[in-house]
Enzyme design. Structure first.
Site, PDB file in Angstrom:
ATOM      1  N   ARG A  92      39.830  35.977  22.947  1.00 47.61           N
ATOM      2  CA  ARG A  92      40.032  37.144  23.797  1.00 47.61           C
ATOM      3  C   ARG A  92      41.095  38.113  23.455  1.00 47.61           C
ATOM      4  O   ARG A  92      41.186  39.370  23.530  1.00 47.61           O
ATOM      5  CB  ARG A  92      40.485  36.695  25.210  1.00 47.61           C
ATOM      6  CG  ARG A  92      39.050  36.163  26.010  1.00 47.61           C
ATOM      7  CD  ARG A  92      39.683  35.655  27.189  1.00 47.61           C
ATOM      8  NE  ARG A  92      39.969  36.619  28.282  1.00 47.61           N
ATOM      9  CZ  ARG A  92      40.228  36.512  29.451  1.00 47.61           C
ATOM     10  NH1 ARG A  92      40.101  35.206  30.148  1.00 47.61           N
ATOM     11  NH2 ARG A  92      40.555  37.568  30.177  1.00 47.61           N
ATOM     12  N   ASP A 152      39.394  44.495  42.687  1.00 49.16           N
ATOM     13  CA  ASP A 152      39.849  43.118  43.415  1.00 49.16           C
ATOM     14  C   ASP A 152      40.245  43.235  44.723  1.00 49.16           C
ATOM     15  O   ASP A 152      39.812  42.414  45.474  1.00 49.16           O
ATOM     16  CB  ASP A 152      41.037  42.776  42.528  1.00 49.16           C
ATOM     17  CG  ASP A 152      40.914  42.854  40.968  1.00 49.16           C
ATOM     18  OD1 ASP A 152      40.573  41.880  40.296  1.00 49.16           O
ATOM     19  OD2 ASP A 152      41.148  43.997  40.443  1.00 49.16           O
ATOM     20  N   ARG A 155      36.847  43.383  46.733  1.00 46.65           N
ATOM     21  CA  ARG A 155      36.457  42.019  46.783  1.00 46.65           C
ATOM     22  C   ARG A 155      37.450  41.290  47.569  1.00 46.65           C
ATOM     23  O   ARG A 155      36.665  40.606  48.567  1.00 46.65           O
ATOM     24  CB  ARG A 155      36.517  41.330  45.574  1.00 46.65           C
ATOM     25  CG  ARG A 155      35.648  41.954  44.448  1.00 46.65           C
ATOM     26  CD  ARG A 155      36.039  41.035  43.138  1.00 46.65           C
ATOM     27  NE  ARG A 155      34.939  41.394  42.392  1.00 46.65           N
ATOM     28  CZ  ARG A 155      34.993  41.629  40.922  1.00 46.65           C
ATOM     29  NH1 ARG A 155      36.326  41.203  40.119  1.00 46.65           N
ATOM     30  NH2 ARG A 155      33.916  41.920  40.082  1.00 46.65           N
ATOM     31  N   HIS A 179      45.213  43.062  36.466  1.00 50.89           N
ATOM     32  CA  HIS A 179      43.549  42.882  36.902  1.00 50.89           C
ATOM     33  C   HIS A 179      43.218  41.812  36.049  1.00 50.89           C
ATOM     34  O   HIS A 179      42.622  42.106  34.863  1.00 50.89           O
ATOM     35  CB  HIS A 179      42.834  44.287  36.560  1.00 50.89           C
ATOM     36  CG  HIS A 179      41.352  44.225  36.640  1.00 50.89           C
ATOM     37  ND1 HIS A 179      40.712  43.763  37.801  1.00 50.89           N
ATOM     38  CD2 HIS A 179      40.434  44.229  35.702  1.00 50.89           C
ATOM     39  CE1 HIS A 179      39.409  43.822  37.570  1.00 50.89           C
ATOM     40  NE2 HIS A 179      39.185  43.872  36.330  1.00 50.89           N
TER      41      HIS A 179
END
Lengths: 317, 317, 317, 317
Positions: A92, A152, A155, A179
């Site tokens: 990543r 977020d 959500r 985030h």
């Protein structure tokens, strides 16, 4: 001649997020002109054509798909959704490094053709990418910021609405910080209608009691993983979150949204991009609001800042 | 700073039509800024306040009420709904003369503060008022035009839809000529879906046969009288017709609308303002389309032109 | 056959509020069928015709104007905007008595044709009228309630938005109590974004400090007077407030709205209709939420209840 | 309890078309409840979750994702987008046979739980699938029909709009016949505003002359191939076309749309499903309209019917 009302939004990157964002903007009549730009010409033209074929069923607008950055000239808002492609075996961090590398090429080209645009970064890791793009572009932090934890937060509100049976529009709660995995919910200032969320369980036990809140926060953090597992990507909600931010700019709404901006002495945090409730209007990301926070919430936000900073250091800035 | 997308519509005249138009524009999110201007300060401020109080339930926008023409500065579209007040015993011609007199004062003030705006005349008698305002302002006919028979056309489509049970959006028919008693329906080019309207009665007898069409045309011409008799004014549909025209400008739609423009050799008609199907877009009223017309339709249109011209002569221009 | 989705809203009273409400409902596509009912046949037919003429420019719907209460049969929502006409020299109390008398005739006719409808009372004095209509109809308080302080709350949010420059959608504050002079603002639980409103002046002095809040509350209470002085009536914002309540029902939103319902032991208040934050959804007015209140806010709410109760006693119930 | 207004649309198949359709329905507030059903549980739940996360930014609605057909119970409209997966080496005919086989299982389950729903077939080859589903279900042709050439017609209008610079909403032209290679444009009845399309080139040469029309028709037929080549699938415009059809049903619009229905003696064509201009309203696909056609257009339509019939024979029905 287009009149002053003819706002243009340029979307860079015609992947699932970029193309879905174009679709959502067109359906909401948010812009009179939507430009989709991608280096993959066949792809960007196909997406634009598929969108244009539906124009009979949407508010009138113009949709342009182009592999030429020139198509973004004089845009009012530029949204960057493009990122590096993950190569097999790539970590990543390596991927983030590649994406930051891509910004080094991309951002100067975009600021050259649309120097007065508001720039909205959506590409992940969004806080890092925003910080890099700010440095690369030299733009003020009002003019370039990231979509941060707006998704977020959406959500979170959906889950609280689902749990309590109250409309999401009456759930006033924010996810702040990175985030990503280190983000946190500001429970102490959260409200449902006019009722503090932390009081909810006293009249509606066991709704939103401590274990339930922990579970909800956990679900919000891991939601993207579950969606990606099931469908390979997330695109619908993130596109709507971006439309919300773009509308706040185009309509000069001064709406409070947890976008990712460069902080300066915000509960002691400086020189790092992360999300806190911020006033977004015609000039972009303005004042950051300071909700009351418990010591633990402040500590959580600082830890999140530290986490982002550490990644930034690993990437060499 | 407001961004390019922040279109401004200025409405001159805060009577029933002007205020309802402001409401309709705000509800449809058509403009980011709506200015309502009227010489009656108490009235215009009250209308603006009543509108502003509902902003929570509408797309974000700014609403301004002012008796100062300066508030219209740099508008993208200026809509004139103001007219002279009818005095007891005053004839319709005298009233028209007073309204034209009002335009002599009003129009230069407006072109001074908003020289690049598109000007939409709604005040009646709209064809005469448009012609007068064109002469007063010296603006090109693309930039200043009247709402004409857009409302009459909407009434016609509603009635045909009601008669046939087919959605109004599939009724393609136009009222042309004067916005008034001499107007006429272009039946010969009218369509329902892909079926010529004149063929409809062959498969749906007696729907839309000759007596039925005559009755519908008569009802369209007299609709305003019946509404005024029942409620004292017309405001809802005319406001929506104006929003349709304004959206065609702000979104650069190039939509075909029967607005009132200065004709030059259109089926032999010149130097008079009346309505024929016209392409309306970002630069205002563009090309006039020429539908096929029967000799009787052409004669009707010429008679309507002659009627407007005669009124113009009586008013001294 | 209309399908299940074909919701019907019946509006009783074709005055400025009723007709504007029909317009707003149609423009928002909130109902597939809007019935406007009034005893004045010429008026109600003229309003319906004016609305119908604009249908080409609105989402498809059916609009019916009728002086026959039968037209309201099987409505999903019935909104009552009709009231007694004020006679010269009549006191406000006498007028209220006449309006309550009107409800004795009107409400049973409406419950006879639409027994399962949700009933929304908009006629003033709305708290008294709601209480009377509840008693007359024998309906449960979930099914019949008043628009209460939803409009006042919208006015409050507009003013706070204007003062702070923050979008009204981020101003979370409620006006409660009587829809009238004894109403009050719940300042102690009010929020702007995630920031308690009472903390705002500490970072944005002198915005929203105590004198400023007092002035805002005063303006909210007196707003209707100023608008009526300027334009003779209020109609735009109240229509939008009603649409908001109706949408909460038709879409089963469970939205928190300060509607006027019959209270039972709410901070000690019982057997009187007034507004507090209430969950409105598919079954009408559900749970009343209990925000934290200061002793002075509780006292203010009780005084408001006592005021309404006193008027009720004068009217003999 | 949900009120009558609470319309439900069930979408069967959570692929790109089905999920995008759910998104478009939610954004337009077309249904109060959207059910997405697919045998792939992880996929359908992920799509529903991604959609639900955006609910804060859309009109209030409920979104349900389920692998249980029971979730479709009592839907007002059922849209079938599911088809067989293409296996390597499988011919188009074999794939069609597999899809028809899938309908044998799927359709009876859906008519069992939603016997009164309007059924809209979107799965390709849509004319064949519609005919098979009609036979399997025994439903009347009003109640079950295919999306047909609504998308092709939208593509045609977009291209004509692009060519002429006139708004697509003023282009009245239809693609009829098979949704596929044998489809044709009804040029002879096509209109732009009130002007016959075939007259356009006389005043705007060479726009829309014969070679240009041939090229446009060719592009419309091959558009899907080009889009699939560029992005792997088509989803945006087809979803909007389906929303248009669904809205025509839910709002009882009686809109003229070229949906695919079983024909009976339509220019001599019987017992085959294909698209001609059809009135779509609350009871589904009603009357087929008969535009004037040239002998060559009639021959083209009959050839298209014969083509579909031939495929049907190869599939054994």
């Amino acid at each position: 001649m287009a009149r002053a009302g003819a706002s243009t939004v340029a979307i860079v990157g015609a992947g699932a997020v970029g193309a879905t964002l174009a679709y959502a903007l067109l359906m909401q009549g948010a812009a009179r002109r939507v430009v989709l730009h991608d280096v993959n010409r066949a792809k960007v033209e196909a997406e634009a054509l598929d969108l244009a074929h539906g124009i009979q069923f949407m508010p009138h607008a113009q949709i342009i798909g182009s592999d030429d950055v020139e198509a973004c000239r004089d845009a009012d808002v530029v949204v960057i959704t493009a990122g590096a492609k993950q190569r097999p075996g790539q970590t990543r961090l390596d991927l983030a490094a590649s994406t930051v590398g891509l910004m080094r090429t991309l951002v100067p080209r975009l600021t050259a053709v649309a120097p007065d645009a508001i720039f909205l970064m959506v590409t992940n890791p969004v806080d890092i990418v925003t910080q890099a793009a700010l440095a690369i572009s030299g733009l003020p932090r009002e003019q370039l910021f990231g979509s941060g934890t707006v998704l977020d937060t959406s959500r979170l509100r959906y889950r609280i609405a689902q749990e309590t049976g109250i409309a999401a529009s009456n759930v006033h709660a924010y996810v702040v910080g990175e985030h990503g995995d280190s983000e946190l919910v500001l429970w102490s200032s959260a409200m449902i209608g006019a009722v503090p969320l932390l009081d909810w369980s006293s009249t509606h036990a066991p709704l939103l009691d401590e274990p339930s809140r922990t579970a909800i926060a956990e679900e919000v953090v891991t939601a993207a993983y579950r969606i990606i597992e099931g469908k390979g990507a997330t695109n619908y909600a993130v596109a709507l979150a971006a439309v919300g931010i773009i509308q706040a700019v185009l309509r000069a709404e001064n709406r409070v949204l947890p976008v990712s901006t460069l902080l300066t002495d915000y509960v002691g945090i400086s020189d790092v991009c992360l999300s806190v409730p911020t006033v977004v209007g015609g000039d972009g990301a303005q004042e950051r609001l300071l909700p009351p926070m418990t010591p633990s919430e402040q500590a959580g936000l600082r830890a999140s800042a530290e986490h982002i900073r550490a990644v930034g250091r690993e990437l060499g800035f």
